[in-house]
Enzyme design. Sequence first.
Site, PDB file in Angstrom:
ATOM      1  N   GLU A  58      64.818  80.657  24.204  1.00 43.39           N
ATOM      2  CA  GLU A  58      64.295  79.696  23.221  1.00 43.39           C
ATOM      3  C   GLU A  58      63.953  80.414  21.923  1.00 43.39           C
ATOM      4  O   GLU A  58      62.857  80.252  21.380  1.00 43.39           O
ATOM      5  CB  GLU A  58      63.061  78.978  23.775  1.00 43.39           C
ATOM      6  CG  GLU A  58      63.378  77.982  24.853  1.00 43.39           C
ATOM      7  CD  GLU A  58      62.209  77.030  25.149  1.00 43.39           C
ATOM      8  OE1 GLU A  58      61.072  77.322  24.742  1.00 43.39           O
ATOM      9  OE2 GLU A  58      62.451  75.996  25.776  1.00 43.39           O
ATOM     10  N   GLU A  67      66.445  73.877  31.185  1.00 45.58           N
ATOM     11  CA  GLU A  67      65.109  73.788  31.784  1.00 45.58           C
ATOM     12  C   GLU A  67      64.724  72.318  31.769  1.00 45.58           C
ATOM     13  O   GLU A  67      64.323  71.786  30.732  1.00 45.58           O
ATOM     14  CB  GLU A  67      64.059  74.579  30.990  1.00 45.58           C
ATOM     15  CG  GLU A  67      64.183  76.075  31.098  1.00 45.58           C
ATOM     16  CD  GLU A  67      63.097  76.797  30.292  1.00 45.58           C
ATOM     17  OE1 GLU A  67      61.990  76.240  30.136  1.00 45.58           O
ATOM     18  OE2 GLU A  67      63.384  77.903  29.809  1.00 45.58           O
TER      19      GLU A  67
HETATM   20  C1  GLA Z   1      59.864  77.128  27.835  1.00 44.10           C
HETATM   21  C2  GLA Z   1      60.217  78.535  28.266  1.00 44.10           C
HETATM   22  C3  GLA Z   1      59.940  78.775  29.728  1.00 44.10           C
HETATM   23  C4  GLA Z   1      58.586  78.212  30.106  1.00 44.10           C
HETATM   24  C5  GLA Z   1      58.555  76.729  29.797  1.00 44.10           C
HETATM   25  C6  GLA Z   1      57.235  76.068  30.148  1.00 44.10           C
HETATM   26  O1  GLA Z   1      60.867  76.279  28.043  1.00 44.10           O
HETATM   27  O2  GLA Z   1      61.562  78.831  27.994  1.00 44.10           O
HETATM   28  O3  GLA Z   1      59.974  80.147  29.975  1.00 44.10           O
HETATM   29  O4  GLA Z   1      57.603  78.869  29.384  1.00 44.10           O
HETATM   30  O5  GLA Z   1      58.702  76.566  28.422  1.00 44.10           O
HETATM   31  O6  GLA Z   1      56.911  76.249  31.455  1.00 44.10           O
END
Ligand code: GLA
Length: 616
Positions: free
Chosen positions: A194, A270
């Site tokens: 991210e 995700e």
């Molecule tokens: C983001 C991050 C993950 C985690 C989620 C929340 O998407 O990429 O590593 O921190 O948020 O759980």
Amino acid sequence: MAPFSRRGFLSAAMVGAASLGVAVGSGRTALAQAEDPRGLTLRGDAFLLDGKPFRILSGAFHYFRTHPRDWRDRLTRMRAMGLNTVETYVAWNFHQPYEKKADFTGWRDVAAFIRTADEAGLKVIVRPGPYICAEWDFGGLPAWLLKDKDAPLRRSDPAFERAVDAWFAELLPRLVDLQATRGGPVIALQVENEYGSYGDDHAYLEHLRDTMRAQGIDSLLFCSNGATQEALKAGSLPDLLSTVNFAGDPTGPFAELRAFQPDKPLFCTEFWDGWFDHWGEPHHTSDPARTAADVEKMLAAGASVNLYMAVGGTNFGWYAGANLTGSAYQPTVTSYDYDSPISESGELTEKFHAVREVLAKYATVPDTPLPATPPRMPAQRIAVRESVPLMASLDTLSTPLRRTAPVHMEALGQSYGLIHYRTRVRGPQGTRRLRVTGLGDRALVFGDGKRIGTFDRNQPEHAVDVTVTGGSTTLDLLVDPTGRINFGQGLNDPKGISGKVLLDEEEPHDWEIRRLTLDDLSPLKFTGDHTPTGPAFHRARVHVDTPADGFLAFPGWDKGMVWLNGFALGRYWSLGPQTTLYAPSHLWRRGSNELVVLEMERTGDAIEVRSAPDLG
Ligand code: GLA
């Protein structure tokens, strides 16, 4: 339930605004046979695996959060749910907590984890970071990167890239032959994590990509980001697949992805099917039926998905991370159950069954019988009979270093644990104001051995009056860190004291500093005295007939760390929401077991072993 932000729940309006309604293409369009097909490739808006159409039905499972002797069990449960892929991060600091050779043995044998997944019938997606977020201390970065507390991170800074390159040179060769392009189970890898939520330094992303390629990674690479044009633009590379991360209704987020990248497969890397907790905040859960319905929407649109998380885990030891919202520091709890379909202790939840039913409509779900919940210990109450105060054990646990001013722990080569600062002030001076700046994260303050205050990072000011009488006064600050920030611009989060200690406007200039890594507690000299308050260590023996999963509770205790047979289980804190700590079966022994508790404030009467978790 609405998706969550790191602050808490997002409002329904915010979620709804993203749902623009979009025609998402089917992944099952006519596909011609590819030539020389190996591994995962793209054909239009579909994935091919070894030349055949493949939909990624993945779930996140962090090998570093589950005891290695439970890996196979949890992977088998994932397959039984109908998933065909497991996704894991690699937590750099788990392998290289100190600036020494990286460890890939035992629990840290990530290649063994991948082979076990293969044996369980799962493909593997690896997200090697180097930054992983994941509510894990410092987002997986090793603490020693903070020797200089302002060191540039996650950008094309030569020192940072040199450290990453050396780490990747250790890690990536272990993955090369496990790639599907070479007949192994690894189908794809992520570049960074991210990144669009942190920076837009594409030269850095390109450097990571090129390093991975140079190390022999020839699999599909992707960049995952939040589902906005800004994040996608800042965090993607044009030659790599872009994917999005979100919770709730996929329509809006997938419309954003399509707008950014019209011609490639839709992949939610995700899908937040639950959420994590902070100490002192409510426990998060999400509705299983809602989760299943949103998964179904993705599958009906022809998309691929990675459930984040599929398997809950634990932030054992000192590895829980923290968030920073505005100026509020929010430490993450020890459990990473995440309200996952497969719980922290391996239980198949209602969400497991709801999602499995949906997956069964789109894929073949194995019809083998579902595994039962792993065995649990009978409840018992354990009396604590031996104690030793921490302040009386300083010399047993560490050798003092001398400095003219306090410095943060990373500058002294310490990565985890507590840190103690002591100075002697010559009197008489009357009453002076003791102030501390740059505190990570709580300090117990003592004047001549007497507790005179507690400083908490979230207080606007850390100050207390000290009366310096004739002779001299000894000032002690025992600093208890509660996790490095793992997300956002507060990532440089040194522990201990990184600012100043002032008496009125003067800096005391002769300090003894003790690094309390607490890696080896065997030298502690426990006695039969029961120290009622504290910071103190307490020891108890637990008799076990048959090792099984246990859940430890600390009624009447306040805050501390627990070791079971020398293994640091993690922090407990009366703030909640979690009241039990997961103690997996493999950490227990038949016969006598040793529990050591470091309690910072007040001692309870007993410790409880419970036969069920209580996460709040
Ligand atoms: C983001 C991050 C993950 C985690 C989620 C929340 O998407 O990429 O590593 O921190 O948020 O759980």
